[in-house]
Design a protein around this motif. Structure first.
Motif, short mmCIF file in Angstrom:
data_model
loop_
_atom_site.label_atom_id
_atom_site.label_comp_id
_atom_site.label_asym_id
_atom_site.label_seq_id
_atom_site.Cartn_x
_atom_site.Cartn_y
_atom_site.Cartn_z
N ALA A 86 -19.02 9.22 -4.22
CA ALA A 86 -18.85 10.47 -4.69
C ALA A 86 -17.74 11.04 -4.62
O ALA A 86 -16.84 12.22 -5.72
N ARG A 87 -16.50 9.98 -5.09
CA ARG A 87 -14.85 10.04 -5.19
C ARG A 87 -14.24 9.62 -5.60
O ARG A 87 -14.61 8.04 -5.43
N ASP A 88 -13.68 9.88 -6.47
CA ASP A 88 -13.06 9.38 -7.50
C ASP A 88 -11.53 9.26 -7.44
O ASP A 88 -10.85 9.71 -7.72
N ASP A 89 -11.86 8.07 -6.74
CA ASP A 89 -10.68 8.33 -5.72
C ASP A 89 -10.14 6.80 -5.48
O ASP A 89 -10.31 5.86 -5.44
N ILE A 134 -6.39 -3.21 -9.80
CA ILE A 134 -7.80 -4.44 -9.74
C ILE A 134 -6.97 -5.65 -9.57
O ILE A 134 -7.41 -6.56 -9.00
N VAL A 135 -6.03 -5.94 -10.77
CA VAL A 135 -6.12 -7.50 -10.83
C VAL A 135 -4.95 -7.01 -9.56
O VAL A 135 -5.22 -8.30 -9.34
N GLU A 136 -3.99 -6.46 -9.85
CA GLU A 136 -2.79 -6.32 -8.64
C GLU A 136 -3.07 -6.57 -7.24
O GLU A 136 -2.52 -7.38 -6.46
N SER A 137 -4.68 -5.70 -7.74
CA SER A 137 -4.38 -5.57 -5.93
C SER A 137 -5.07 -7.35 -5.44
O SER A 137 -5.00 -8.32 -4.04
N TYR A 138 -5.99 -8.28 -6.36
CA TYR A 138 -6.60 -9.44 -6.03
C TYR A 138 -5.12 -10.31 -6.43
O TYR A 138 -5.10 -11.08 -5.67
N ILE A 139 -4.26 -10.19 -7.16
CA ILE A 139 -2.42 -11.22 -7.04
C ILE A 139 -2.40 -11.17 -5.92
O ILE A 139 -2.10 -12.31 -4.98
N SER A 140 -1.99 -9.90 -5.34
CA SER A 140 -1.49 -9.71 -4.03
C SER A 140 -2.39 -9.93 -3.10
O SER A 140 -1.98 -11.40 -1.54
N TYR A 141 -4.04 -10.80 -3.02
CA TYR A 141 -4.95 -10.82 -2.11
C TYR A 141 -4.37 -12.27 -2.05
O TYR A 141 -4.16 -13.50 -1.22
N LEU A 142 -4.63 -13.34 -3.41
CA LEU A 142 -4.44 -14.46 -3.31
C LEU A 142 -3.62 -14.56 -3.24
O LEU A 142 -2.92 -16.60 -2.68
N ARG A 143 -1.72 -13.84 -3.19
CA ARG A 143 -0.60 -14.60 -2.42
C ARG A 143 -0.60 -14.61 -1.58
O ARG A 143 -0.11 -16.23 -0.94
N ARG A 144 -1.47 -14.14 -0.38
CA ARG A 144 -1.26 -13.81 0.90
C ARG A 144 -2.23 -15.07 1.57
O ARG A 144 -1.31 -15.48 2.51
N LYS A 145 -3.51 -15.22 1.31
CA LYS A 145 -3.86 -16.49 1.27
C LYS A 145 -3.77 -18.11 0.92
O LYS A 145 -3.91 -18.95 1.43
N VAL A 146 -2.79 -18.48 -0.23
CA VAL A 146 -2.70 -19.87 -0.90
C VAL A 146 -1.20 -19.42 -1.19
O VAL A 146 -0.23 -20.70 -0.30
N LYS A 198 -10.95 2.73 -3.42
CA LYS A 198 -11.61 1.73 -4.43
C LYS A 198 -10.72 0.42 -4.44
O LYS A 198 -11.04 -0.62 -3.91
N ILE A 199 -9.21 0.72 -3.09
CA ILE A 199 -8.80 -0.43 -3.27
C ILE A 199 -9.52 -0.45 -1.55
O ILE A 199 -9.31 -2.07 -1.21
N GLN A 200 -9.65 0.13 -0.84
CA GLN A 200 -10.13 0.31 0.25
C GLN A 200 -11.48 -0.87 0.87
O GLN A 200 -11.45 -2.12 1.22
N GLY A 201 -12.33 -0.20 -0.77
CA GLY A 201 -13.36 -1.20 -1.14
C GLY A 201 -13.19 -2.69 -1.16
O GLY A 201 -13.74 -3.61 -0.87
N LEU A 202 -12.08 -2.82 -1.74
CA LEU A 202 -11.73 -3.94 -2.66
C LEU A 202 -11.50 -5.15 -1.60
O LEU A 202 -11.77 -6.14 -1.19
N THR A 203 -10.45 -4.21 -0.57
CA THR A 203 -9.77 -5.14 0.50
C THR A 203 -11.25 -5.23 1.50
O THR A 203 -10.19 -6.70 2.19
N VAL A 204 -11.27 -4.59 1.63
CA VAL A 204 -13.21 -5.32 2.97
C VAL A 204 -14.08 -6.32 2.13
O VAL A 204 -14.82 -6.74 2.72
N GLY A 205 -13.50 -6.33 0.71
CA GLY A 205 -14.70 -7.70 0.30
C GLY A 205 -15.36 -6.89 -0.81
O GLY A 205 -16.53 -7.89 -1.36
N GLY A 206 -15.44 -5.91 -1.47
CA GLY A 206 -16.05 -5.80 -2.23
C GLY A 206 -15.50 -6.20 -3.45
O GLY A 206 -14.63 -6.74 -3.59
N ASP A 207 -16.60 -5.78 -4.13
CA ASP A 207 -16.24 -6.84 -5.86
C ASP A 207 -16.63 -5.49 -7.37
O ASP A 207 -16.07 -5.86 -7.63
N ASP A 208 -16.86 -4.39 -6.83
CA ASP A 208 -16.52 -3.24 -7.77
C ASP A 208 -17.31 -2.22 -7.46
O ASP A 208 -17.58 -1.98 -6.15
N TYR A 209 -16.81 -0.95 -8.26
CA TYR A 209 -16.69 -0.06 -7.42
C TYR A 209 -17.70 1.34 -8.44
O TYR A 209 -17.10 0.99 -10.16
#
Length: 250
Positions: free
Chosen positions: A95-98, A207-219, A102-113
């Protein structure tokens, strides 16, 4: 046609099995009915604990997960799902457009919002987009992709960097694959959204910036088997986009 295992009578094939988790009966029932009408098989849960049990017993292809639940929030449910090495895609409802949510949801493994109130057509579109990118990763290309010491095996759905296996979510895997097949050239955030998310995010490129950051940490921020630090491959071209390129001299 499939057969109903209880009656033996033919029934129409469904696109995928979905789990809808929401404690509000009106929203849960409306979503379930609409998704069944759209061609999906649907099971439901009213709280986080029931959702976790249903995921184990029913093995859904995708989870539609409300953030606000009576026993635990949706982020905790998603975190526990991922801790079980379960990569089932998750679409959050809130119910929150925050942006922080969104970033928290994607960080814990969500795919969309999706934010409430939502249009049912939008929910169906996002579900189908997630299923396309998580269940058809190879998109007609077989074999192994290699850039320097980074190896992506599409058939086995595995990634190795400098001999070390890298665990990626389905979306991270598809993003890395897109960067690898375009190795040496810059791809814009818009191109990444079109090819990886396959859905119009209304210009929200965070969303792109967040996932690029995740990939950098892992790869790019791991140690090789010999204990040395790998050379970063993912590069940013400010104002333009991102590029995956072999280090100079290789």
């Amino acid at each position: 046609m499939d057969l109903d295992t209880r009656t033996g009578t033919p029934q129409a094939s469904t696109e995928a099995k979905l789990l809808v988790v929401d404690d509000e009966p009106n929203i849960r029932d409306l979503l379930a009915s609409s998704l069944r009408f759209a061609g999906f098989e649907v099971v439901t849960a009213t709280d986080g604990n029931q959702a976790l049990r249903t995921i184990e017993s029913d093995d859904p292809d995708l989870i539609v997960l409300d953030v606000m639940l009576p026993d635990m929030d949706g982020f905790t449910v998603a975190r526990r799902v991922r801790e079980r090495d379960n990569a089932t895609p998750i679409l959050f409802l809130t119910a929150r457009d925050d942006m922080d949510d969104k970033i928290q949801g994607l960080t814990v493994g969500g795919d969309d919002y999706v934010t409430k109130p939502f249009g049912l057509e939008e929910v169906v579109a996002r579900i189908r987009a997630i299923l396309r990118r998580t269940h058809a990763v190879d998109e007609g290309d077989d074999g192994t992709l290699r850039v320097a010491d980074l190896i992506l095996d599409e058939d086995a759905h595995e990634v190795h960097r400098a001999g070390v296996e890298v665990e990626l979510s389905p979306t991270e895997f598809k993003l890395l694959r897109y960067l690898m097949i375009n190795a040496g050239r810059v791809v814009s955030k818009t191109q990444i959204l079109d090819h990886v998310w396959e859905y119009d995010w209304s210009g929200d490129a965070a969303i792109v910036e967040s996932y690029i950051s995740y990939l950098r940490r892992k790869v790019d921020q791991i140690e090789a088997l010999d204990g040395t630090t790998v050379v970063p491959l993912i590069q940013t071209r400010r104002g333009v986009g991102y590029m995956l390129r072999e280090p100079k001299g290789e």
